[in-house]
Motif scaffolding. Structure first.
Motif, PDB file in Angstrom:
ATOM      1  N   ALA A 267       0.920  -1.198  -0.136  1.00 39.62           N
ATOM      2  CA  ALA A 267      -0.150   0.013   0.098  1.00 39.62           C
ATOM      3  C   ALA A 267       0.816   1.474  -0.150  1.00 39.62           C
ATOM      4  O   ALA A 267       0.680   2.259  -0.591  1.00 39.62           O
ATOM      5  N   ALA A 268       1.962   1.261   0.688  1.00 40.32           N
ATOM      6  CA  ALA A 268       3.015   2.211   0.713  1.00 40.32           C
ATOM      7  C   ALA A 268       3.419   2.576  -0.677  1.00 40.32           C
ATOM      8  O   ALA A 268       3.790   3.715  -1.132  1.00 40.32           O
ATOM      9  N   TRP A 269       3.942   1.411  -1.196  1.00 33.14           N
ATOM     10  CA  TRP A 269       4.441   1.490  -2.597  1.00 33.14           C
ATOM     11  C   TRP A 269       3.595   2.313  -3.624  1.00 33.14           C
ATOM     12  O   TRP A 269       4.045   3.198  -4.483  1.00 33.14           O
ATOM     13  N   GLN A 270       2.431   1.956  -3.668  1.00 35.30           N
ATOM     14  CA  GLN A 270       1.423   2.585  -4.567  1.00 35.30           C
ATOM     15  C   GLN A 270       1.143   4.111  -4.385  1.00 35.30           C
ATOM     16  O   GLN A 270       1.429   4.937  -5.292  1.00 35.30           O
ATOM     17  N   LEU A 271       1.204   4.450  -3.324  1.00 39.16           N
ATOM     18  CA  LEU A 271       1.081   5.962  -3.042  1.00 39.16           C
ATOM     19  C   LEU A 271       2.320   6.675  -3.199  1.00 39.16           C
ATOM     20  O   LEU A 271       2.505   7.800  -3.715  1.00 39.16           O
ATOM     21  N   ARG A 272       3.661   6.130  -2.680  1.00 38.14           N
ATOM     22  CA  ARG A 272       4.982   6.880  -2.956  1.00 38.14           C
ATOM     23  C   ARG A 272       4.954   6.904  -4.498  1.00 38.14           C
ATOM     24  O   ARG A 272       5.659   7.630  -4.816  1.00 38.14           O
TER      25      ARG A 272
ATOM     26  N   TRP B 179       7.369   9.553  -7.771  1.00 40.86           N
ATOM     27  CA  TRP B 179       8.084   9.272  -8.727  1.00 40.86           C
ATOM     28  C   TRP B 179       7.056   8.494  -9.936  1.00 40.86           C
ATOM     29  O   TRP B 179       7.188   7.548 -10.524  1.00 40.86           O
ATOM     30  N   PRO B 180       6.181   9.291 -10.314  1.00 38.02           N
ATOM     31  CA  PRO B 180       5.074   8.797 -11.116  1.00 38.02           C
ATOM     32  C   PRO B 180       5.599   8.542 -12.530  1.00 38.02           C
ATOM     33  O   PRO B 180       5.304   7.580 -13.234  1.00 38.02           O
ATOM     34  N   GLU B 181       6.671   9.047 -12.910  1.00 40.96           N
ATOM     35  CA  GLU B 181       7.559   8.967 -14.273  1.00 40.96           C
ATOM     36  C   GLU B 181       8.258   7.728 -14.161  1.00 40.96           C
ATOM     37  O   GLU B 181       8.804   7.196 -15.486  1.00 40.96           O
ATOM     38  N   ARG B 182       8.557   6.862 -13.162  1.00 40.75           N
ATOM     39  CA  ARG B 182       9.228   5.945 -13.135  1.00 40.75           C
ATOM     40  C   ARG B 182       8.343   4.529 -12.940  1.00 40.75           C
ATOM     41  O   ARG B 182       7.367   4.806 -12.523  1.00 40.75           O
ATOM     42  N   GLU B 183       9.130   3.395 -12.926  1.00 37.19           N
ATOM     43  CA  GLU B 183       8.324   2.184 -12.965  1.00 37.19           C
ATOM     44  C   GLU B 183       8.197   2.218 -11.255  1.00 37.19           C
ATOM     45  O   GLU B 183       8.816   2.521 -10.505  1.00 37.19           O
ATOM     46  N   LEU B 184       7.344   1.149 -10.797  1.00 35.21           N
ATOM     47  CA  LEU B 184       6.717   1.060  -9.660  1.00 35.21           C
ATOM     48  C   LEU B 184       8.216   0.576  -8.963  1.00 35.21           C
ATOM     49  O   LEU B 184       8.291   0.915  -7.448  1.00 35.21           O
ATOM     50  N   ASP B 185       8.798  -0.227  -9.176  1.00 41.04           N
ATOM     51  CA  ASP B 185      10.111  -0.836  -8.617  1.00 41.04           C
ATOM     52  C   ASP B 185      11.054  -0.042  -8.115  1.00 41.04           C
ATOM     53  O   ASP B 185      11.740   0.030  -7.196  1.00 41.04           O
ATOM     54  N   TYR B 186      10.858   1.131  -8.708  1.00 42.99           N
ATOM     55  CA  TYR B 186      11.884   2.346  -8.279  1.00 42.99           C
ATOM     56  C   TYR B 186      11.662   2.888  -6.724  1.00 42.99           C
ATOM     57  O   TYR B 186      12.463   3.300  -6.364  1.00 42.99           O
TER      58      TYR B 186
ATOM     59  N   ARG C  46      10.105  22.573  11.093  1.00 44.47           N
ATOM     60  CA  ARG C  46       8.828  22.853  11.882  1.00 44.47           C
ATOM     61  C   ARG C  46       8.904  21.625  13.075  1.00 44.47           C
ATOM     62  O   ARG C  46       8.003  21.788  14.034  1.00 44.47           O
ATOM     63  N   PHE C  47       9.195  20.424  12.701  1.00 45.89           N
ATOM     64  CA  PHE C  47       9.115  19.394  13.447  1.00 45.89           C
ATOM     65  C   PHE C  47      10.564  19.156  14.297  1.00 45.89           C
ATOM     66  O   PHE C  47      10.637  18.015  14.900  1.00 45.89           O
ATOM     67  N   GLY C  48      11.480  20.201  14.298  1.00 44.69           N
ATOM     68  CA  GLY C  48      12.751  20.168  15.102  1.00 44.69           C
ATOM     69  C   GLY C  48      13.560  19.368  14.510  1.00 44.69           C
ATOM     70  O   GLY C  48      14.675  19.213  15.069  1.00 44.69           O
ATOM     71  N   LEU C  49      13.628  19.352  13.225  1.00 48.86           N
ATOM     72  CA  LEU C  49      14.738  18.416  12.467  1.00 48.86           C
ATOM     73  C   LEU C  49      15.679  19.484  11.912  1.00 48.86           C
ATOM     74  O   LEU C  49      15.249  20.709  11.471  1.00 48.86           O
ATOM     75  N   ALA C  50      17.089  19.381  12.129  1.00 50.19           N
ATOM     76  CA  ALA C  50      18.159  20.539  11.821  1.00 50.19           C
ATOM     77  C   ALA C  50      18.511  19.962  10.547  1.00 50.19           C
ATOM     78  O   ALA C  50      18.953  18.759  10.371  1.00 50.19           O
ATOM     79  N   VAL C  51      19.049  21.027   9.756  1.00 52.24           N
ATOM     80  CA  VAL C  51      19.695  20.912   8.383  1.00 52.24           C
ATOM     81  C   VAL C  51      21.256  20.486   8.748  1.00 52.24           C
ATOM     82  O   VAL C  51      21.533  21.111   9.561  1.00 52.24           O
ATOM     83  N   THR C  52      21.678  19.327   8.108  1.00 53.40           N
ATOM     84  CA  THR C  52      23.078  19.093   8.284  1.00 53.40           C
ATOM     85  C   THR C  52      23.804  19.500   7.024  1.00 53.40           C
ATOM     86  O   THR C  52      23.450  20.309   6.132  1.00 53.40           O
ATOM     87  N   ASP C  53      25.134  19.328   6.975  1.00 51.52           N
ATOM     88  CA  ASP C  53      26.056  19.784   5.901  1.00 51.52           C
ATOM     89  C   ASP C  53      26.032  18.559   4.843  1.00 51.52           C
ATOM     90  O   ASP C  53      26.876  18.697   3.901  1.00 51.52           O
ATOM     91  N   ARG C  54      25.426  17.598   4.738  1.00 52.28           N
ATOM     92  CA  ARG C  54      25.545  16.385   3.992  1.00 52.28           C
ATOM     93  C   ARG C  54      24.432  16.586   2.948  1.00 52.28           C
ATOM     94  O   ARG C  54      23.051  16.389   3.497  1.00 52.28           O
ATOM     95  N   THR C  55      24.651  16.588   1.796  1.00 50.00           N
ATOM     96  CA  THR C  55      23.649  16.643   0.809  1.00 50.00           C
ATOM     97  C   THR C  55      23.971  15.872  -0.383  1.00 50.00           C
ATOM     98  O   THR C  55      25.108  15.081  -0.469  1.00 50.00           O
ATOM     99  N   PHE C  56      23.283  15.385  -1.308  1.00 51.05           N
ATOM    100  CA  PHE C  56      23.374  14.567  -2.400  1.00 51.05           C
ATOM    101  C   PHE C  56      22.355  14.843  -3.496  1.00 51.05           C
ATOM    102  O   PHE C  56      21.244  15.418  -3.284  1.00 51.05           O
ATOM    103  N   ASN C  57      22.426  14.261  -4.695  1.00 48.94           N
ATOM    104  CA  ASN C  57      21.538  14.043  -5.568  1.00 48.94           C
ATOM    105  C   ASN C  57      21.206  13.088  -6.063  1.00 48.94           C
ATOM    106  O   ASN C  57      22.133  11.824  -6.338  1.00 48.94           O
ATOM    107  N   LYS C  58      19.779  12.461  -6.326  1.00 48.54           N
ATOM    108  CA  LYS C  58      19.351  11.315  -6.896  1.00 48.54           C
ATOM    109  C   LYS C  58      18.100  11.453  -7.776  1.00 48.54           C
ATOM    110  O   LYS C  58      17.385  12.294  -7.452  1.00 48.54           O
ATOM    111  N   GLY C  59      18.597  10.821  -9.024  1.00 41.48           N
ATOM    112  CA  GLY C  59      17.196  10.896  -9.859  1.00 41.48           C
ATOM    113  C   GLY C  59      17.131  12.496 -10.387  1.00 41.48           C
ATOM    114  O   GLY C  59      16.156  12.741 -10.641  1.00 41.48           O
ATOM    115  N   GLY C  60      18.033  13.377 -10.398  1.00 37.39           N
ATOM    116  CA  GLY C  60      17.973  14.737 -10.797  1.00 37.39           C
ATOM    117  C   GLY C  60      17.412  15.428  -9.611  1.00 37.39           C
ATOM    118  O   GLY C  60      17.034  16.790 -10.110  1.00 37.39           O
ATOM    119  N   LYS C  61      17.093  15.059  -8.399  1.00 39.42           N
ATOM    120  CA  LYS C  61      16.516  15.962  -7.340  1.00 39.42           C
ATOM    121  C   LYS C  61      17.537  16.107  -6.155  1.00 39.42           C
ATOM    122  O   LYS C  61      18.431  15.183  -5.826  1.00 39.42           O
TER     123      LYS C  61
END
Length: 150
Positions: A10-15, A20-27, A110-125
């Motif tokens: 069920a999570a896969w379908q909504l995810r 990633w609607p442009e990708r296959e479900l397995d993504y 807003r939920f108390g999560l802080a930004v770290t200095d760790r970043t990356f790019n995946k799938g153009g995002k």
């Protein structure tokens, strides 16, 4: 509105539909989905938002957080995320983190999560790792932390 554990399928379908609607479900499937707790927020019988929580000792990561586009901005995702944060803390987790899409960082702050200095790019995002500590010092918990990229 109710929040409950759901099957990974069920999570896969909504995810897939939201993230990633442009990708296959397995993504949108994660190799460790069997080890996760998958939560869904329902209004009546309709699944509106999903998030998966992976607990490893005193650390946890939430992943694949998605809310139907037509339902965004109504507080559903906020309720679901707060539920998962509470679940993690009550399970004894000291640090929780996520790989946030960079343009969503303010939402997670807003939920108390802080930004770290760790970043990356995946799938153009672009992503940034964000974290929150429960009852522990930040420096003490950060040492030796295993990162899982989404």
């Amino acid at each position: 509105m109710k929040i409950t554990l759901i099957h990974k399928e069920a999570a896969w379908q909504l995810r897939h539909e939201v993230m990633w609607p442009e990708r296959e479900l397995d993504y949108v499937k994660l190799e460790d989905d069997d080890a996760g707790l998958h939560f869904g927020l329902f209004e009546g019988e309709q699944l509106l938002s999903v998030i998966s929580l992976f607990i490893d000792g005193n650390e946890a990561q939430f992943r694949k957080f998605a809310t139907l586009e037509s339902q965004q901005g109504k507080g559903y995702g906020s309720r679901l995320l707060q539920h998962v944060l509470n679940q993690a803390e009550s399970s004894g987790v000291k640090r929780i983190y996520c790989n946030a899409r960079s343009h969503k960082a303010a939402f997670y702050q807003r939920f108390g999560l802080a930004v770290t200095d760790r970043t990356f790019n995946k799938g153009g995002k672009d992503y940034i790792i964000m974290e929150r500590f429960f009852g522990a010092s930040e420096e003490g918990e950060r040492n030796g932390v295993k990162q899982i990229n989404d």
